[in-house]
Design a protein around this motif. Structure first.
Motif, PDB file in Angstrom:
ATOM      1  N   PHE A  45       0.989  -1.318   0.055  1.00 38.65           N
ATOM      2  CA  PHE A  45      -0.156  -0.125   0.443  1.00 38.65           C
ATOM      3  C   PHE A  45       1.209   1.668   0.007  1.00 38.65           C
ATOM      4  N   THR A  46       1.924   1.025   0.692  1.00 35.34           N
ATOM      5  CA  THR A  46       2.954   2.649   0.588  1.00 35.34           C
ATOM      6  C   THR A  46       3.380   3.500  -0.317  1.00 35.34           C
ATOM      7  N   GLN A  47       3.699   1.776  -1.006  1.00 35.23           N
ATOM      8  CA  GLN A  47       4.205   2.077  -2.731  1.00 35.23           C
ATOM      9  C   GLN A  47       3.539   2.138  -3.666  1.00 35.23           C
ATOM     10  N   ILE A  48       2.304   2.656  -3.346  1.00 33.87           N
ATOM     11  CA  ILE A  48       1.861   2.908  -4.658  1.00 33.87           C
ATOM     12  C   ILE A  48       1.214   4.396  -4.365  1.00 33.87           C
ATOM     13  N   GLY A  49       1.340   5.358  -5.125  1.00 33.20           N
ATOM     14  CA  GLY A  49       0.966   6.978  -4.318  1.00 33.20           C
ATOM     15  C   GLY A  49      -0.315   7.333  -4.844  1.00 33.20           C
ATOM     16  N   MET A  50      -0.729   8.144  -5.360  1.00 35.75           N
ATOM     17  CA  MET A  50      -1.961   9.240  -4.762  1.00 35.75           C
ATOM     18  C   MET A  50      -1.883  10.283  -5.447  1.00 35.75           C
ATOM     19  N   ASN A 287      -0.003 -17.638   5.173  1.00 36.85           N
ATOM     20  CA  ASN A 287      -0.378 -17.999   4.303  1.00 36.85           C
ATOM     21  C   ASN A 287       1.403 -18.707   3.604  1.00 36.85           C
ATOM     22  N   LEU A 288       1.217 -19.362   2.690  1.00 36.25           N
ATOM     23  CA  LEU A 288       3.129 -19.288   2.539  1.00 36.25           C
ATOM     24  C   LEU A 288       3.468 -17.929   2.213  1.00 36.25           C
ATOM     25  N   ASP A 289       4.613 -18.251   3.084  1.00 36.72           N
ATOM     26  CA  ASP A 289       5.656 -17.309   3.283  1.00 36.72           C
ATOM     27  C   ASP A 289       6.169 -16.580   1.683  1.00 36.72           C
ATOM     28  N   THR A 290       6.463 -15.699   1.833  1.00 40.97           N
ATOM     29  CA  THR A 290       6.782 -14.669   0.604  1.00 40.97           C
ATOM     30  C   THR A 290       6.218 -14.821  -0.276  1.00 40.97           C
ATOM     31  N   THR A 291       5.253 -14.589   0.005  1.00 42.72           N
ATOM     32  CA  THR A 291       3.993 -14.771  -1.200  1.00 42.72           C
ATOM     33  C   THR A 291       3.723 -13.374  -1.396  1.00 42.72           C
ATOM     34  N   PRO A 292       3.571 -12.001  -2.644  1.00 46.62           N
ATOM     35  CA  PRO A 292       3.804 -11.126  -2.602  1.00 46.62           C
ATOM     36  C   PRO A 292       1.796 -11.295  -1.884  1.00 46.62           C
ATOM     37  N   SER A 293       1.919  -9.576  -1.902  1.00 47.25           N
ATOM     38  CA  SER A 293       0.950  -9.028  -1.289  1.00 47.25           C
ATOM     39  C   SER A 293       0.277  -8.891  -2.500  1.00 47.25           C
ATOM     40  N   PRO A 294      -1.372  -9.551  -2.347  1.00 46.41           N
ATOM     41  CA  PRO A 294      -2.458  -9.756  -3.195  1.00 46.41           C
ATOM     42  C   PRO A 294      -2.557  -8.841  -3.808  1.00 46.41           C
ATOM     43  N   LEU A 295      -2.554  -7.664  -2.816  1.00 47.54           N
ATOM     44  CA  LEU A 295      -2.675  -5.837  -3.735  1.00 47.54           C
ATOM     45  C   LEU A 295      -1.990  -6.003  -5.355  1.00 47.54           C
ATOM     46  N   ARG A 296      -0.881  -6.604  -5.887  1.00 47.54           N
ATOM     47  CA  ARG A 296      -0.385  -7.289  -6.558  1.00 47.54           C
ATOM     48  C   ARG A 296      -0.852  -7.571  -7.911  1.00 47.54           C
ATOM     49  N   ASP A 381      -6.556   5.558 -12.540  1.00 49.22           N
ATOM     50  CA  ASP A 381      -6.048   6.783 -13.089  1.00 49.22           C
ATOM     51  C   ASP A 381      -6.011   7.975 -11.863  1.00 49.22           C
ATOM     52  N   ASP A 382      -5.682   7.344 -10.931  1.00 48.37           N
ATOM     53  CA  ASP A 382      -5.877   8.584  -9.288  1.00 48.37           C
ATOM     54  C   ASP A 382      -4.133   8.237  -8.597  1.00 48.37           C
ATOM     55  N   LEU A 383      -3.802   6.442  -9.274  1.00 46.97           N
ATOM     56  CA  LEU A 383      -3.033   5.790  -8.179  1.00 46.97           C
ATOM     57  C   LEU A 383      -1.846   5.965  -9.339  1.00 46.97           C
ATOM     58  N   VAL A 384      -0.565   6.265  -9.177  1.00 52.73           N
ATOM     59  CA  VAL A 384       0.859   5.836  -9.553  1.00 52.73           C
ATOM     60  C   VAL A 384       1.312   5.009  -9.063  1.00 52.73           C
ATOM     61  N   LEU A 385       1.545   3.553  -9.979  1.00 47.95           N
ATOM     62  CA  LEU A 385       1.314   2.360  -9.603  1.00 47.95           C
ATOM     63  C   LEU A 385       3.370   2.337  -9.906  1.00 47.95           C
ATOM     64  N   PRO A 386       3.992   1.212  -8.862  1.00 48.22           N
ATOM     65  CA  PRO A 386       5.335   0.770  -9.187  1.00 48.22           C
ATOM     66  C   PRO A 386       5.334  -0.406 -10.056  1.00 48.22           C
ATOM     67  N   ASP A 387       6.502  -0.523 -10.004  1.00 48.61           N
ATOM     68  CA  ASP A 387       6.087  -1.834 -11.252  1.00 48.61           C
ATOM     69  C   ASP A 387       5.744  -3.508 -10.523  1.00 48.61           C
TER      70      ASP A 387
END
Length: 406
Positions: A45-50, A287-296, A381-387
């Protein structure tokens, strides 16, 4: 002294950590293994800009209304199913009342410390979680109990390693759950009570002890299993298949969420099996450790299922701007787990209501900053998304049926 309301999840977290015995706090706070998945849920969440907008005329009343599995709710935040053992004597009934007052829904854990019948009386938008535990006859009996209790829908938690959550190893040690309350247990845990008098006196004042039973794992009128007994049945049951999901959907015949989806192809299989809603979730990091955030994964799941089902987001939500980011990526609503845990531990039913209201306030402030009058106006369009966000089609104008229909 005048009561000071909880103003944020973080404030509730700090208070809960101070009040709860270490074993109780550790049981709710830590993720599986190294904790990387839980940390990643928060970091995503902190990696996404608004992108704020200015000079926009907005109405006095902002539109936060949403639907959750067919039920109208006043804001897009729902209480996720989790068991409130030893947090506060108000327990899940207090959480249900707080959610009702805030105008939203609650999902009750299959291993909760109170029966589903108590919760449906306290909240008119109650949903029952099911773990795939026992054979089909046992599960069918639980489904019928839920039907008679008046639940609005079922939430099937399906992810594999989440069914082993109680016994997942943690690098810092796993909590040990006593098998019920008896004299030996009371003696063993007496130092815990003595070292945390505020926590213990809450139970004394209500003439009760922390519950360690799982009444929803039993039958009405039959013996009540202990938490450990219920978990052992769960652990001894083979994990469900998509055929099992289809059987459950046919048996229930109403709103059914499949919770624990991150892969787009699994989302499509859930739709084919009869799910009416999907929760994109990694069980809050348990859950399974090192699973990326479901937000991705959320955008790719939304793209995969389109408007066929509601897509709900769950894992790492801590504030209103998190909610808006999940909605912008295609979710219809979000579910929260640890936030209401912290709030319950901090101040019982009142604390849960205050934290839910803090979400309402921060969603409204976020909308104003974005220049939006409704949660349905927030887009990618309201977000700045990282890779690293799995967006395989253009979501800029994609909305789910659930949000369009409010």
């Amino acid at each position: 002294m005048a009561h000071k309301p909880l103003e944020s999840v973080n404030e509730a977290h700090i208070k809960a950590k101070r009040l709860l015995p270490k074993d109780v706090y550790d049981a709710l706070e830590a993720g599986s293994d190294s904790g990387a998945t839980m940390s990643g849920n928060l970091a995503a969440f902190t990696q996404i800009g608004m992108i704020p907008r200015v000079g926009v005329a907005l109405p006095a009343q902002l539109d936060l209304a949403a639907t959750f599995m067919g039920q109208q709710i006043e804001m897009p935040v729902v209480v996720s199913p989790a068991a409130a053992f030893a947090m506060h004597p108000d327990g899940e009934v207090g959480v249900a009342r707080a959610a009702e007052r805030a105008g939203t829904a609650i999902g009750l854990s299959n291993v909760a410390s109170v029966g589903i019948e108590e919760v449906t009386k306290a909240n008119s938008r109650s949903f029952a979680q099911l773990y795939w535990s026992g054979d089909r006859d046992v599960i069918a009996a639980r489904v019928e109990r839920c039907r008679k209790a008046g639940v609005k829908g079922l939430i099937l938690t399906i992810d594999l390693s989440a069914t082993r959550v109680a016994y997942n190893p943690r690098d810092w040690g796993s909590p040990v759950y006593p098998d019920g309350i008896n004299l030996a247990t009371l003696v063993k845990y007496a130092p815990m009570a003595a070292s945390h008098p505020t926590w213990f006196l809450r139970y004394v004042k209500q003439r009760t002890l922390p519950g360690l039973n799982a009444p929803n794992m039993g039958t009405v009128g039959g013996p009540v299993p202990t938490l450990v007994g219920g978990l052992m049945e769960w652990l001894g049951t083979a994990v469900p298949t998509w055929d099992d999901v289809a059987w459950l959907a046919g048996l229930w015949g109403g709103p059914l969420m499949v919770k624990g989806i991150v892969a787009a192809d699994d989302a499509r299989r859930a739709v084919d099996a009869g799910a009416t809603a999907i929760s994109v979730s990694n069980h809050g990091g348990n859950n399974l450790d090192t699973t990326p955030s479901p937000l991705r994964f959320l955008p790719s799941v939304v793209s995969a299922v389109g408007d066929q089902v509601e897509v709900v987001y769950d894992s790492g939500v801590r504030r209103g701007t998190d909610v808006l980011k999940a909605l912008a990526l295609g979710a219809s609503t979000v579910m929260i787990g640890r936030p209401w845990f912290y709030a319950l531990a901090a101040d019982g039913e009142r604390g849960v209501y205050e934290v839910l209201e803090s979400f309402r306030g921060t969603i409204e402030r976020g909308l104003v900053s974005l220049g939006k009058s409704s949660i349905r106006d927030v887009t990618i369009d309201d977000l700045v998304l990282p890779d690293g966000f799995l967006i395989d089609t253009d979501l800029r104008h994609t909305r789910t049926t659930a949000r369009q229909g409010v």
